[in-house]
Write a protein that holds these residues in place. Structure first.
Motif, mmCIF file in Angstrom:
data_model
loop_
_atom_site.group_PDB
_atom_site.id
_atom_site.type_symbol
_atom_site.label_atom_id
_atom_site.label_comp_id
_atom_site.label_asym_id
_atom_site.label_seq_id
_atom_site.Cartn_x
_atom_site.Cartn_y
_atom_site.Cartn_z
ATOM 1 N N SER A 26 0.838 -1.210 0.000
ATOM 2 C CA SER A 26 0.000 0.000 0.000
ATOM 3 C C SER A 26 0.865 1.250 0.000
ATOM 4 N N LEU A 27 1.960 1.207 0.735
ATOM 5 C CA LEU A 27 2.880 2.346 0.761
ATOM 6 C C LEU A 27 3.486 2.571 -0.618
ATOM 7 N N GLU A 28 3.885 1.499 -1.261
ATOM 8 C CA GLU A 28 4.439 1.634 -2.612
ATOM 9 C C GLU A 28 3.399 2.192 -3.583
ATOM 10 N N LYS A 29 2.170 1.727 -3.482
ATOM 11 C CA LYS A 29 1.107 2.222 -4.362
ATOM 12 C C LYS A 29 0.886 3.719 -4.143
ATOM 13 N N LEU A 30 0.929 4.148 -2.894
ATOM 14 C CA LEU A 30 0.783 5.575 -2.587
ATOM 15 C C LEU A 30 1.935 6.385 -3.170
ATOM 16 N N ILE A 31 3.158 5.890 -3.013
ATOM 17 C CA ILE A 31 4.330 6.583 -3.564
ATOM 18 C C ILE A 31 4.177 6.718 -5.071
ATOM 19 N N ASP A 32 3.734 5.649 -5.722
ATOM 20 C CA ASP A 32 3.578 5.689 -7.181
ATOM 21 C C ASP A 32 2.445 6.612 -7.618
#
Length: 148
Positions: free
Chosen positions: A109-115
């Motif tokens: 989820s953190l990676e998706k937010l960063i992207d």
């Protein structure tokens, strides 16, 4: 969700960050956790600071999930927070190895937010460079103090 409800969630997230153990975990994460390899990561994951590592990453992954699911707008979240960028910056270079070792959902989820964040990967890379620079300055000060 209304702006007032989103604001309430942002304030609740801030309140949770102020909890005593969470503050200690966040301080430790930024001052001492600097994994350079999966071995470094695993030494922490299975060591004395495991709870701190899991607390910080899972907190920001949970907060990111709220944004990704639409409970908090991306714009409001990014106006009110920046620490998640630094958290991601520390684990990003090892994500593939961490996921292969610990499971494919780690910090997803953190990676998706960063992207989803404008220039999110660039901001993460810049944060990583700032962290390196600060660590180098601290090491130089320690060396100088030891020589005095």
């Amino acid at each position: 969700m209304s702006k007032q409800e989103e604001a309430g969630l942002i304030l609740k997230l801030y309140e949770l960050r102020r909890e005593e153990t969470m503050r200690k975990a966040r301080d430790w994460f930024f001052a001492e956790f600097n994994p350079q390899s999966l071995g470094d990561f695993n030494a922490t994951m299975f060591g004395d600071r495991s709870a701190y590592l899991r607390m910080v990453v899972s907190y920001w992954d949970m907060a990111a999930a709220l944004v990704n699911d639409g409970a908090i707008s991306l714009e409001l979240f990014n106006k009110s927070n920046g620490e998640h960028i630094g958290v991601f910056a520390k684990v990003e270079p090892l994500l593939g190895e961490i996921r292969a070792s610990h499971g494919p959902q780690y910090a997803v989820s953190l990676e998706k937010l960063i992207d989803a964040t404008p220039d999110g990967r660039k901001r993460s890379a810049a944060a990583r460079e700032r962290i390196k620079a600060v660590r180098a300055q601290l090491a130089a000060r320690q060396t100088k103090a030891a020589q005095s």
